[in-house]
Motif scaffolding. Structure first.
Motif: not given
Ligand SMILES: *[C@@H]1O[C@H](CO)[C@@H](O)[C@H](O)[C@H]1NC(C)=O
Ligand SMILES: *[C@@H]1O[C@H](CO)[C@@H](O)[C@H](O)[C@H]1NC(C)=O
Ligand SMILES: *[C@@H]1O[C@H](CO)[C@@H](O)[C@H](O)[C@H]1NC(C)=O
Ligand SMILES: *[C@@H]1O[C@H](CO)[C@@H](O)[C@H](O)[C@H]1NC(C)=O
Ligand SMILES: *[C@@H]1O[C@H](CO)[C@@H](O)[C@H](O)[C@H]1NC(C)=O
Ligand SMILES: *[C@@H]1O[C@H](CO)[C@@H](O)[C@H](O)[C@H]1NC(C)=O
Ligand SMILES: *[C@@H]1O[C@H](CO)[C@@H](O)[C@H](O)[C@H]1NC(C)=O
Ligand SMILES: *[C@@H]1O[C@H](CO)[C@@H](O)[C@H](O)[C@H]1NC(C)=O
Ligand SMILES: *[C@@H]1O[C@H](CO)[C@@H](O)[C@H](O)[C@H]1NC(C)=O
Ligand SMILES: *[C@@H]1O[C@H](CO)[C@@H](O)[C@H](O)[C@H]1NC(C)=O
Ligand SMILES: *[C@@H]1O[C@H](CO)[C@@H](O)[C@H](O)[C@H]1NC(C)=O
Ligand SMILES: *[C@@H]1O[C@H](CO)[C@@H](O)[C@H](O)[C@H]1NC(C)=O
Length: 597
Positions: A543-546, A561-564, A577-580, A588-595
């Motif tokens: 998803d992206l939200n601009c 621009n916010h993306q998940s 991953r979420t990028v702001d 912000a740019d965060e990545t996780t491998s948790n479900c």
């Protein structure tokens, strides 16, 4: 200038000088300038942190004067004979220096007319820029292993005026062994395939394939089941449905009446056929989903050329009969809606424009007569212009497979509801398509019956308000494809369901008499894949939200621009991953491998 005209033209030809604060790359202590790194939020390849078994650098080229420029062709080099590999990755690197012009560049990579990548260029950046696209191209392995082929690259700007940027492009193939699948959402059970193949000439391969079409036999059970997966294993032969010209192998389609065709001959040894369609839209149709109907343009006496309403569909025909259709994902290129949105993170699909699979296995009954057949491409309601081509992936068995096929040609319902008064109005379009086919194949385990159904739903609502100075779009594209195979006793032996949803909301508002244009884009791409028999279920959501604004004249603006992004492989493997990005800074740019449960 008419306000509405400005509003419609803005995303296309708007030239801006970028504000100095737009900078995502933090400088180090020296005063050296650092080029800006552009990226697309996407699933990283499992090969990204592995050293390839071998790699082949095929092309280093400096593209200058890219306005409508022509293609560059080099001899293609296969991986070394000694190289063991199961996964091939195309590595496309670009460094850009030059003009601060919001141009949209389009690029493509082909091997002998088989397209491997369609991509676009991002916005220029003050200190230059660079980007790197890596794409899993294992499904093209039959062509990657052939000698005496050529690789062609096109990178061009489709502008009215010359663009003086300099693009340094490097194209390499990286080969890996022992990679754990799945690399893609649509592959079958995990496990590594060895794709090392005998090296042959492409032309000979096609000749041999056409020649040996005799004996009659049964197809292995596994092969019938496997044939439900789009590219697992990769095809045995890929035939390009494209046309060599100076400026690329794509067909340029200018309106709905234009039909581009290509002849192919398919021998009865083929047991599966998938047409992979590449498509991008440009010029008057770059924002086809926001085009008003002609009646609106005419009644308001507007000087627009981008009419024809806001529904488009690429039609694929076999000997003039409709065989499949695609409503493309609305990729927004880097100059689109508000150019500040796409720095340094580009929109969904901008670096790897999606291709679309049309299962032609059901049409093999028509095609397996050893005669030429004409595959045609058309764009329903299309305006100028669309770049379309396709690859025909064919799976071939040593035996002569007789498939008995019944199919219903795609059916369609379309409803338009247009209401407008002066410059304000509401335009609604709804389309529903469905197609289904049943094929029976004599397998080593008796007759297997496969039913394929596909449903496409398209909803588009476009509103013009405040004397046409405010445009609001709400659109949704949904497709559901089901492939179900049953044995002679009627028991299910395979069932695969692929669902795709592409929502899009856009607002563009330029107040009366004001040169400030407020813009928002909310877009999504979600794909789910499930395999009932193997109990595999994978889900991808992006998803992206601009939100932001830009001055129609001058050099200022604001953009967020916010993306998940999230992917769940259903077997405990996840990636999110979420990028702001605010004012061009990645905050912000965060990545996780948790479900996430
Ligand atoms: C600054 O960055 C440049 C380019 O990446 C590098 O060559 C240089 O060593 C860096 N200087 C310092 C002081 O970190
Ligand atoms: C940094 O700026 C100083 C003063 O303007 C200049 O003398 C020097 O050459 C610059 N260094 C670099 C690496 O550009
Ligand atoms: C470009 O480099 C200059 C000088 O190093 C720096 O001040 C500016 O912020 C940089 N701009 C971008 C967009 O990186
Ligand atoms: C491309 O450039 C790289 C590094 O600059 C070089 O190692 C490579 O040999 C070049 N490849 C070709 C095909 O010229
Ligand atoms: C760029 O290419 C166009 C078309 O080939 C040509 O007309 C033009 O003169 C070229 N411009 C430059 C600066 O080389
Ligand atoms: C490309 O291949 C052709 C045919 O095999 C050969 O004649 C030509 O010399 C090759 N070109 C280069 C640059 O290696
Ligand atoms: C480039 O091609 C586009 C689309 O065909 C055309 O509109 C434009 O005028 C061309 N630009 C130049 C400089 O020839
Ligand atoms: C691009 O390549 C040319 C040589 O072809 C070189 O002179 C130039 O420095 C390169 N530019 C960048 C940004 O790497
Ligand atoms: C490639 O082309 C050359 C010259 O045209 C030919 O001698 C060679 O046999 C070809 N290789 C293959 C594998 O077909
Ligand atoms: C089939 O098409 C090919 C390529 O277009 C052409 O060369 C060939 O003559 C055609 N054959 C027949 C029988 O029409
Ligand atoms: C744009 O947004 C600003 C801030 O929200 C608002 O004051 C202004 O009225 C908006 N302009 C238009 C044309 O909607
Ligand atoms: C998009 O972001 C705006 C502002 O941050 C927020 O108000 C809105 O709810 C978001 N929309 C979606 C669909 O996430």
């Amino acid at each position: 200038m008419n306000a509405v005209n400005l509003l419609l033209i803005l995303p296309l030809f708007f030239t801006i000088t970028l504000p100095h604060s737009v900078n995502s790359v933090k400088q180090n202590s020296s005063n050296e300038t650092i080029p800006q790194h552009f990226f697309e939020v996407t699933l990283p390849l499992p090969t990204d942190n592995i050293t390839p078994s071998c790699s082949v650098n095929l092309l280093n080229h400096t593209f200058t004067n890219t306005t409508n420029s022509s293609s560059v062709t080099v001899n293609y080099t296969t991986p070394p004979d000694k190289c063991h590999w199961s996964v091939a990755v195309l590595d496309f690197k670009v460094k850009y220096n030059g003009e601060q012009d919001t141009s949209n560049g389009i690029a493509g990579v082909w091997i002998n007319g088989v397209e491997l990548l369609r991509t676009t260029t991002p916005q220029p950046s003050e200190n230059g820029s660079f980007w790197n696209i890596r794409k899993d191209v294992s499904k093209y392995s039959s062509i990657i292993t052939h000698h005496n082929l050529t690789l062609s690259v096109v990178l061009q700007n489709l502008m009215k005026h010359d663009v003086n940027g300099v693009y340094n492009v490097s194209v390499s193939f990286l080969f890996y062994s022992d990679v754990k699948f799945p690399l893609s959402l649509h592959s079958g059970e995990s496990g590594s395939h060895s794709l090392n193949r005998k090296l042959m000439s492409f032309e000979n391969d096609i000749k041999n394939y056409i020649k040996n079409c005799e004996n009659e036999d049964k197809l292995g059970f596994d092969r019938v089941i496997k044939s439900s997966y789009p590219y697992d294993p990769p095809a045995d032969l890929i035939i390009p449905l494209s046309e060599a010209s100076d400026d690329g192998f794509w067909f340029k389609i200018h309106d709905e009446s234009e039909i581009q065709t290509k002849n192919v001959r398919i021998c009865p040894k083929t047991y599966k056929a998938v047409l992979e369609l590449y498509v991008s839209f440009h010029g008057d149709d770059e924002f086809w989903y926001m085009n008003p109907p002609d009646s609106y343009i005419k009644s308001n006496d507007l000087p627009f050329t981008n009419g024809k309403g806001s529904y488009r569909e690429v039609l694929v025909t076999i000997d003039g009969k409709l065989a499949g259709t695609v409503i493309p994902f609305p990729v927004i290129y880097s100059g689109g809606i508000n150019p500040l949105f796409w720095k340094p993170v580009v929109s969904i699909g901008a670096f790897d424009i999606p291709s679309y699979d049309i299962d032609l296995t059901s049409y093999l009954g028509l095609l397996l007569d050893n005669r030429n057949h004409s595959i045609g491409f058309q764009v329903a309601d299309g305006g100028s212009f669309w770049l379309v081509d396709a690859n025909m992936h064919l799976w071939i068995d040593d035996t002569n497979v007789q498939a008995i096929v019944e199919y219903e040609p795609p059916s369609m319902e379309i409803e338009h509801d247009y209401e407008f008064e002066g410059l304000d109005g509401t335009f609604e379009t709804e389309v529903e398509r469905s197609m289904s086919s049943i094929r029976m194949i004599q397998s080593s385990k008796g007759i297997l019956k496969t039913k394929v159904t596909e449903e496409i739903k398209f909803k588009n609502k476009l509103k013009f308000k405040d004397d046409g100075t405010r445009k609001e779009l709400e659109q949704k594209i949904k497709t559901k494809t089901k492939v179900k195979t049953t044995d002679t006793k009627g028991h299910s032996v395979g069932e695969i369901v692929i669902e795709k949803t592409y929502p899009l909301k856009i607002t563009i508002a330029n107040g009366r008499g004001s040169s400030r244009v407020n813009t928002t884009v909310v877009q999504g791409r979600s794909v789910s894949f499930s395999d009932e028999v193997a109990s595999i279920s994978r889900v991808l959501n992006h998803d992206l939200n601009c939100t932001g604004w830009i001055m129609a004249k001058g050099n200022s603006g604001f953009a967020e621009n916010h993306q998940s992004y999230s992917y769940d492989d259903g077997e405990g493997g996840c990636y999110s991953r979420t990028v702001d990005v605010v004012k061009g800074d990645v905050i912000a740019d965060e990545t996780t491998s948790n479900c996430v449960k």
